[in-house]
Design a protein around this motif. Structure first.
Motif, PDB file in Angstrom:
ATOM      1  N   ALA A 186      11.905 -19.136 -34.067  1.00 48.49           N
ATOM      2  CA  ALA A 186      12.960 -18.133 -34.201  1.00 48.49           C
ATOM      3  C   ALA A 186      12.787 -17.047 -33.156  1.00 48.49           C
ATOM      4  CB  ALA A 186      12.904 -17.517 -35.592  1.00 48.49           C
ATOM      5  N   ARG A 187      13.901 -16.481 -32.731  1.00 48.83           N
ATOM      6  CA  ARG A 187      13.874 -15.438 -31.701  1.00 48.83           C
ATOM      7  C   ARG A 187      13.043 -14.226 -32.133  1.00 48.83           C
ATOM      8  NH1 ARG A 187      14.616 -16.350 -26.484  1.00 48.83           N
ATOM      9  NH2 ARG A 187      15.647 -18.352 -26.460  1.00 48.83           N
ATOM     10  N   SER A 188      13.007 -14.034 -33.445  1.00 44.21           N
ATOM     11  CA  SER A 188      12.286 -12.863 -33.939  1.00 44.21           C
ATOM     12  C   SER A 188      10.782 -13.112 -34.051  1.00 44.21           C
ATOM     13  CB  SER A 188      12.823 -12.477 -35.317  1.00 44.21           C
ATOM     14  OG  SER A 188      12.679 -13.587 -36.194  1.00 44.21           O
ATOM     15  N   ALA A 189      10.363 -14.317 -33.755  1.00 39.62           N
ATOM     16  CA  ALA A 189       8.927 -14.636 -33.834  1.00 39.62           C
ATOM     17  C   ALA A 189       8.394 -14.919 -32.435  1.00 39.62           C
ATOM     18  CB  ALA A 189       8.719 -15.838 -34.737  1.00 39.62           C
ATOM     19  N   SER A 190       7.092 -15.125 -32.345  1.00 41.78           N
ATOM     20  CA  SER A 190       6.469 -15.370 -31.048  1.00 41.78           C
ATOM     21  C   SER A 190       6.291 -16.863 -30.816  1.00 41.78           C
ATOM     22  CB  SER A 190       5.109 -14.679 -30.988  1.00 41.78           C
ATOM     23  OG  SER A 190       4.381 -15.159 -29.874  1.00 41.78           O
ATOM     24  N   ALA A 191       6.983 -17.378 -29.800  1.00 43.49           N
ATOM     25  CA  ALA A 191       6.805 -18.788 -29.445  1.00 43.49           C
ATOM     26  C   ALA A 191       5.414 -19.014 -28.864  1.00 43.49           C
ATOM     27  CB  ALA A 191       7.881 -19.196 -28.436  1.00 43.49           C
ATOM     28  N   PHE A 192       4.948 -18.044 -28.074  1.00 44.06           N
ATOM     29  CA  PHE A 192       3.627 -18.186 -27.449  1.00 44.06           C
ATOM     30  C   PHE A 192       2.551 -18.342 -28.526  1.00 44.06           C
ATOM     31  CE2 PHE A 192      -0.318 -16.390 -25.663  1.00 44.06           C
ATOM     32  CZ  PHE A 192      -0.464 -17.201 -24.541  1.00 44.06           C
ATOM     33  N   ALA A 193       2.691 -17.555 -29.608  1.00 46.22           N
ATOM     34  CA  ALA A 193       1.679 -17.613 -30.663  1.00 46.22           C
ATOM     35  C   ALA A 193       1.695 -18.951 -31.408  1.00 46.22           C
ATOM     36  CB  ALA A 193       1.889 -16.469 -31.651  1.00 46.22           C
ATOM     37  N   SER A 194       2.809 -19.677 -31.288  1.00 43.31           N
ATOM     38  CA  SER A 194       2.894 -20.942 -32.012  1.00 43.31           C
ATOM     39  C   SER A 194       2.343 -22.121 -31.206  1.00 43.31           C
ATOM     40  CB  SER A 194       4.354 -21.226 -32.374  1.00 43.31           C
ATOM     41  OG  SER A 194       5.059 -21.628 -31.201  1.00 43.31           O
ATOM     42  N   LEU A 195       1.994 -21.865 -29.942  1.00 40.82           N
ATOM     43  CA  LEU A 195       1.534 -22.963 -29.083  1.00 40.82           C
ATOM     44  C   LEU A 195       0.142 -23.438 -29.487  1.00 40.82           C
ATOM     45  CD1 LEU A 195       2.554 -21.578 -25.549  1.00 40.82           C
ATOM     46  CD2 LEU A 195       3.718 -23.390 -26.840  1.00 40.82           C
ATOM     47  N   SER A 196      -0.125 -24.701 -29.200  1.00 44.29           N
ATOM     48  CA  SER A 196      -1.487 -25.213 -29.376  1.00 44.29           C
ATOM     49  C   SER A 196      -2.380 -24.533 -28.346  1.00 44.29           C
ATOM     50  CB  SER A 196      -1.510 -26.720 -29.141  1.00 44.29           C
ATOM     51  OG  SER A 196      -1.225 -26.972 -27.765  1.00 44.29           O
ATOM     52  N   ALA A 197      -3.679 -24.605 -28.572  1.00 43.82           N
ATOM     53  CA  ALA A 197      -4.617 -23.939 -27.653  1.00 43.82           C
ATOM     54  C   ALA A 197      -4.428 -24.439 -26.227  1.00 43.82           C
ATOM     55  CB  ALA A 197      -6.050 -24.180 -28.123  1.00 43.82           C
TER      56      ALA A 197
ATOM     57  N   LEU B  70       5.656  -2.095 -29.631  1.00 44.58           N
ATOM     58  CA  LEU B  70       6.057  -3.338 -28.962  1.00 44.58           C
ATOM     59  C   LEU B  70       6.943  -4.203 -29.851  1.00 44.58           C
ATOM     60  CD1 LEU B  70       2.664  -4.294 -27.321  1.00 44.58           C
ATOM     61  CD2 LEU B  70       4.690  -3.388 -26.173  1.00 44.58           C
ATOM     62  N   GLY B  71       6.867  -4.009 -31.147  1.00 44.30           N
ATOM     63  CA  GLY B  71       7.596  -4.887 -32.059  1.00 44.30           C
ATOM     64  C   GLY B  71       6.692  -6.032 -32.508  1.00 44.30           C
ATOM     65  N   ALA B  72       7.011  -6.597 -33.665  1.00 39.00           N
ATOM     66  CA  ALA B  72       6.119  -7.589 -34.287  1.00 39.00           C
ATOM     67  C   ALA B  72       5.945  -8.841 -33.438  1.00 39.00           C
ATOM     68  CB  ALA B  72       6.667  -7.963 -35.664  1.00 39.00           C
ATOM     69  N   ALA B  73       7.020  -9.309 -32.818  1.00 36.76           N
ATOM     70  CA  ALA B  73       6.916 -10.559 -32.058  1.00 36.76           C
ATOM     71  C   ALA B  73       6.010 -10.368 -30.840  1.00 36.76           C
ATOM     72  CB  ALA B  73       8.309 -11.016 -31.614  1.00 36.76           C
ATOM     73  N   ARG B  74       6.214  -9.259 -30.167  1.00 33.07           N
ATOM     74  CA  ARG B  74       5.358  -9.026 -28.990  1.00 33.07           C
ATOM     75  C   ARG B  74       3.902  -8.835 -29.402  1.00 33.07           C
ATOM     76  NH1 ARG B  74       9.269  -5.126 -26.955  1.00 33.07           N
ATOM     77  NH2 ARG B  74      10.679  -6.073 -25.444  1.00 33.07           N
ATOM     78  N   TRP B  75       3.693  -8.182 -30.543  1.00 30.29           N
ATOM     79  CA  TRP B  75       2.314  -8.028 -31.004  1.00 30.29           C
ATOM     80  C   TRP B  75       1.695  -9.392 -31.299  1.00 30.29           C
ATOM     81  CZ3 TRP B  75      -1.363  -4.956 -30.277  1.00 30.29           C
ATOM     82  CH2 TRP B  75      -1.141  -3.592 -30.064  1.00 30.29           C
ATOM     83  N   ALA B  76       2.482 -10.262 -31.859  1.00 33.13           N
ATOM     84  CA  ALA B  76       1.950 -11.608 -32.138  1.00 33.13           C
ATOM     85  C   ALA B  76       1.594 -12.316 -30.835  1.00 33.13           C
ATOM     86  CB  ALA B  76       2.983 -12.405 -32.928  1.00 33.13           C
ATOM     87  N   THR B  77       2.447 -12.125 -29.828  1.00 32.68           N
ATOM     88  CA  THR B  77       2.147 -12.718 -28.518  1.00 32.68           C
ATOM     89  C   THR B  77       0.878 -12.114 -27.932  1.00 32.68           C
ATOM     90  OG1 THR B  77       4.508 -13.033 -28.129  1.00 32.68           O
ATOM     91  CG2 THR B  77       3.078 -13.121 -26.202  1.00 32.68           C
ATOM     92  N   LEU B  78       0.768 -10.792 -28.057  1.00 29.95           N
ATOM     93  CA  LEU B  78      -0.402 -10.123 -27.491  1.00 29.95           C
ATOM     94  C   LEU B  78      -1.687 -10.570 -28.191  1.00 29.95           C
ATOM     95  CD1 LEU B  78      -1.664  -8.090 -25.583  1.00 29.95           C
ATOM     96  CD2 LEU B  78      -1.009  -6.252 -27.140  1.00 29.95           C
ATOM     97  N   ARG B  79      -1.607 -10.699 -29.499  1.00 31.40           N
ATOM     98  CA  ARG B  79      -2.773 -11.153 -30.252  1.00 31.40           C
ATOM     99  C   ARG B  79      -3.186 -12.552 -29.789  1.00 31.40           C
ATOM    100  NH1 ARG B  79      -3.183 -14.505 -34.397  1.00 31.40           N
ATOM    101  NH2 ARG B  79      -5.066 -14.399 -35.683  1.00 31.40           N
ATOM    102  N   ALA B  80      -2.170 -13.408 -29.642  1.00 33.95           N
ATOM    103  CA  ALA B  80      -2.469 -14.777 -29.200  1.00 33.95           C
ATOM    104  C   ALA B  80      -3.041 -14.782 -27.785  1.00 33.95           C
ATOM    105  CB  ALA B  80      -1.198 -15.624 -29.270  1.00 33.95           C
ATOM    106  N   PHE B  81      -2.484 -13.919 -26.939  1.00 31.38           N
ATOM    107  CA  PHE B  81      -3.000 -13.818 -25.564  1.00 31.38           C
ATOM    108  C   PHE B  81      -4.470 -13.382 -25.576  1.00 31.38           C
ATOM    109  CE2 PHE B  81      -3.998 -11.093 -21.925  1.00 31.38           C
ATOM    110  CZ  PHE B  81      -3.724 -11.938 -20.866  1.00 31.38           C
ATOM    111  N   ALA B  82      -4.780 -12.381 -26.405  1.00 29.26           N
ATOM    112  CA  ALA B  82      -6.161 -11.891 -26.466  1.00 29.26           C
ATOM    113  C   ALA B  82      -7.102 -13.006 -26.917  1.00 29.26           C
ATOM    114  CB  ALA B  82      -6.246 -10.699 -27.424  1.00 29.26           C
TER     115      ALA B  82
END
Lengths: 203, 561
Positions: A137-148, A68-80
């Motif tokens: 940054a585009r290469s990072a996950s915006a979703f993972a940076s959100l507050s709860a 998935l790539g690092a950014a998507r993994w970060a999003t997925l982790r945050a989603f979980a």
């Protein structure tokens, strides 16, 4: 409450049962399940995945891009962690091994879902950026940076806009929480412990 | 005249059948509850048999107690995309997606590998619905051409050969029996004890459910004592304590040297000779794709209430243009499921995880004279969901959701009702003209709608179960109307599609389960059931399979065996 007396397995039962566990279920599963499920275009009934798995272009289109790539993994982790946050006695998705489960599943039996994951995680990311996380940054996950609170809001929007994709991801996170640890999640039976399940033969 | 739409003619799909020169006296199609028993009963009497099983041996050890594999991924069933069945209501405007309804388990041992193992004798009144209740508009009620007395010795044989644990005389509706249960009932667990105590306070007579789970080691059966792990219904048994036919009877059949079991062998056609007798079975070896021909003296169908009639319809020929043995037009008709009711309650106490049928309540099994239905209904404990299925069945996510799982999972209990499905001509399986499996054979298509009495009986059972759970101290978390929708109410019990009767115009097989139209063709799965009763059908299938085998043995010469 009457306590049950300890039971003794007969010699045949003992050896057979012990042998099974001694063989390690993972060894057995590796051949049996991976082959069978990959061949079947796996779909799990509770999410009525018939409309998902077959619709995803399977092996040929995915060859060479099975991650998935690092950014998507970060999003997925945050989603979980939005699905199952850690709080008090609740272990949350990460500590309970759900992320590890997703990694193993997507590298194997659930590779057929990679297309769903890419689409879903990109949708989540787009919604997160619309919620103001534009400076990431585009290469990072915006979703993972959100507050709860914001992540919860964005997840609600995602669930409403893409209910089927949401159901797939949610189900797989729950699988990583509560399925047999042999599949890579439910670390130290943390999920089972959370829901009070004593698995008598897997302790 | 009945309104019988003609079945689509089955295409002749095989072109390069391998003439192996292989033959057998009796070919049994399917290795489940019926097929396993037939193999043993025939082989021990000196009859050569070949069992064709579409599936493989169960991966019992690898998948035991594994909810993800067994219930979510259903690794013992073909995927719905490959082999799903379209189900329609006669009045439905649009077709739904294919589902698993009507699918059998493709395993050596069939459904007995995974079933809950409830092992009931039908009650005398289950077998004489027409005499007992008269005519019912919209349903073709009949009596079985057998009485309970006819079946009793075969029930006894099945209980001994399969191994049933239970307490004779405890069920107030239990019919007279010539032999006690082979084994004592399984121990109560805390929930079943609490439920039974509450039921007794209500003036009811709860009892231990007879199950084909061994409460002691048994060398003859080849089974071990139950270890009370709780993973029974829907799961393979790690400890060889569930008395599935692959443990109890098939090994004994193989030991005689008279039986061969061919797994991965998909029967696709039954051929007939010019006299109209079954002469060969064509089957496909899954591994190689080769189609083979097995010459037969007789054929016994044991593939289940959907696949057995499907095979007959796929075996249409010039002699039998509407499907083999289908001159009545009734092959595939009168399809009955049981309607599965469920009520759920949350308790103030955490319970061990138990998926074993322990306590039954039959005080309402027969309808009262004032009731507006005539269905028989059993109420049974032991139908909880595993943790993953439980989590998936609840909406939501986040901390509150996770906390609710932790709080409610161990405190939640369900009761299950088994409600009789009245036979209706319009409820049927037929060949789906638009859908084929990957091998090119038409898939089954189910048309089914519950009778109004079925729905009334189900709602009544839901209310009764609710009252029981409340009496035991539970707080109901669903409504009586839940599960009465068509998609939530099916079981894996597939009955009625080769109806047994005396008149070839109104039935498909005779009282010996021999097809009226083809004298050396039999059916022993629950296709033969003329009515469904309100009880799990497996023991009746097994008892009747012993009876059918006895008939075949006694008539082996005229059958060509």
């Amino acid at each position: 409450m009457k306590s049950r007396p300890a039971r003794l397995l007969p010699p045949g039962g003992t050896s057979r049962a012990r042998r099974v566990h001694a063989m390690t279920r993972r060894q057995l599963l590796r051949g049996v399940v991976a082959g069978a499920l990959a061949a079947r275009g796996l779909a799990s009934e509770p999410i009525s995945a018939t409309s998902h798995a077959p619709a995803v272009a399977v092996a040929p289109a995915l060859a060479g891009q099975r991650t998935l790539g690092a950014a998507r993994w970060a999003t997925l982790r945050a989603f979980a962690l939005v699905m199952l946050p850690a709080a008090g006695n609740l272990p949350g998705a990460e500590k309970a091994g759900a992320i590890e489960y997703l990694k193993q599943a997507l590298a194997g039996e659930y590779a057929v879902f990679l297309g769903v994951y890419r689409r879903a995680l990109d949708d989540l990311e787009a919604l997160a950026r619309r919620q103001g996380a534009v400076s990431v940054a585009r290469s990072a996950s915006a979703f993972a940076s959100l507050s709860a609170d914001r992540a919860t809001l964005v997840t609600r929007q995602f669930a409403a806009a893409s209910p089927r994709d949401f159901a797939v991801l949610r189900q797989h996170v729950l699988e990583g929480f509560l399925a047999d640890p042999v599949h890579g999640g439910n670390r130290d039976r943390a999920g089972w412990e959370t829901v009070g399940l004593v698995h008598k033969h897997k302790e | 005249m009945r309104d019988l739409p003609s079945q689509p003619a089955a295409p002749c799909l095989y072109t390069a059948v391998v003439a192996t020169g292989d033959s057998t006296s009796v070919c049994i199609i399917g290795s489940g509850a019926a097929g396993g028993v037939l193999a043993w009963a025939l082989a021990r009497a000196g009859v050569d048999v070949v069992v064709l099983e579409r599936g493989k041996p169960a991966k019992r050890d690898e998948t035991a107690e594994d909810e993800l594999l067994q219930v979510i991924r259903r690794s013992h069933q073909p995927p719905v995309e490959r082999d799903g069945t379209v189900v329609v209501e006669p009045t439905a405007r649009a077709e739904g997606e294919p589902t698993r309804v009507g699918q059998a388990y493709y395993l050596l041992g069939g459904g007995t590998i995974l079933y809950a193992a409830a092992s009931w004798r039908l009650r005398p009144d289950d077998l004489r619905k027409r005499s007992r209740y008269g005519t019912v508009p919209g349903s073709e009620l009949v009596d079985w051409p057998l009485t309970y007395q006819d079946l009793e010795p075969w029930y006894t044989m099945a209980e001994k050969e399969i191994g049933v644990s239970g307490k004779s005389g405890a069920d107030p509706t239990e019919p007279p029996r010539s032999f006690d249960h082979l084994m004592a009932p399984l121990d109560e667990d805390p929930f079943s004890a609490r439920l039974a105590a509450a039921a007794r306070k209500m003036g009811l007579r709860p009892f231990p459910i007879p199950t084909a789970i061994s409460s002691r080691n048994d060398a003859y059966l080849g089974t071990n004592q139950c270890q009370y792990c709780g993973w029974c219904s829907g799961y393979t048994c790690l400890f060889y304590a569930k008395n599935s036919v692959d443990i109890t009877v098939i090994p004994k059949a193989l030991k005689t040297g008279r039986a061969r079991v061919l797994t991965d062998s998909y029967a696709t056609r039954i051929e007939t000779d010019p006299r109209g007798r079954a002469s060969a079975v064509i089957y496909r070896e899954t591994a190689t794709g080769a189609e083979k021909r097995l010459a037969v003296g007789a054929v016994c169908l044991a593939a289940g209430g959907v696949q057995s009639p499907r095979l007959l319809l796929m075996s249409a020929s010039k002699q039998f243009p509407d499907g083999l043995a289908n001159r009545s037009g009734l092959v595939g008709r009168y399809l009955m499921f049981h309607i599965e009711g469920r009520r759920t309650a949350v308790f103030d106490q955490a319970f061990d995880f138990v998926l074993t049928k322990k306590v039954g309540v039959h005080d309402w099994y027969f309808p009262a004279k004032t009731d507006a239905w005539i269905n028989h209904c059993s109420i049974q404990s032991g139908s909880r969901r595993g943790p993953l299925r439980f989590a998936l069945s609840r909406e939501g996510w986040g901390e509150d959701y996770e906390a609710a799982l932790a709080r409610d999972f161990p405190r939640t209990q369900q009761l299950q009702a088994m409600v009789e499905d009245l036979p209706q001509l319009a409820n049927r399986i037929e060949l789906d003209s638009g859908r084929k499996d990957p091998e090119g054979y038409p898939l089954p298509r189910i048309t089914h709608r519950y009778h109004e009495m079925d729905r009334l009986a189900l709602v009544h059972s839901q209310e009764r179960m609710g009252a029981l759970l409340q009496a035991a101290g539970g707080k109901l978390v669903d409504t009586a109307e839940a599960h009465t929708n068509i998609t939530g109410a099916y079981t894996y019990h597939l009955m009625g599609t080769c109806r047994m009767g005396t008149d070839p115009k109104d039935s498909v097989v005779d009282r010996d389960c021999r097809f009226h139209d083809v004298p050396n063709l039999f059916v022993a799965d629950s296709s033969f059931f003329p009515t469904s009763g309100g009880l799990n059908p497996t023991l009746t299938i097994q008892a009747n399979a012993f009876r059918v085998a006895d008939y075949i043995v006694k008539h082996r010469k005229e059958l060509g065996g």
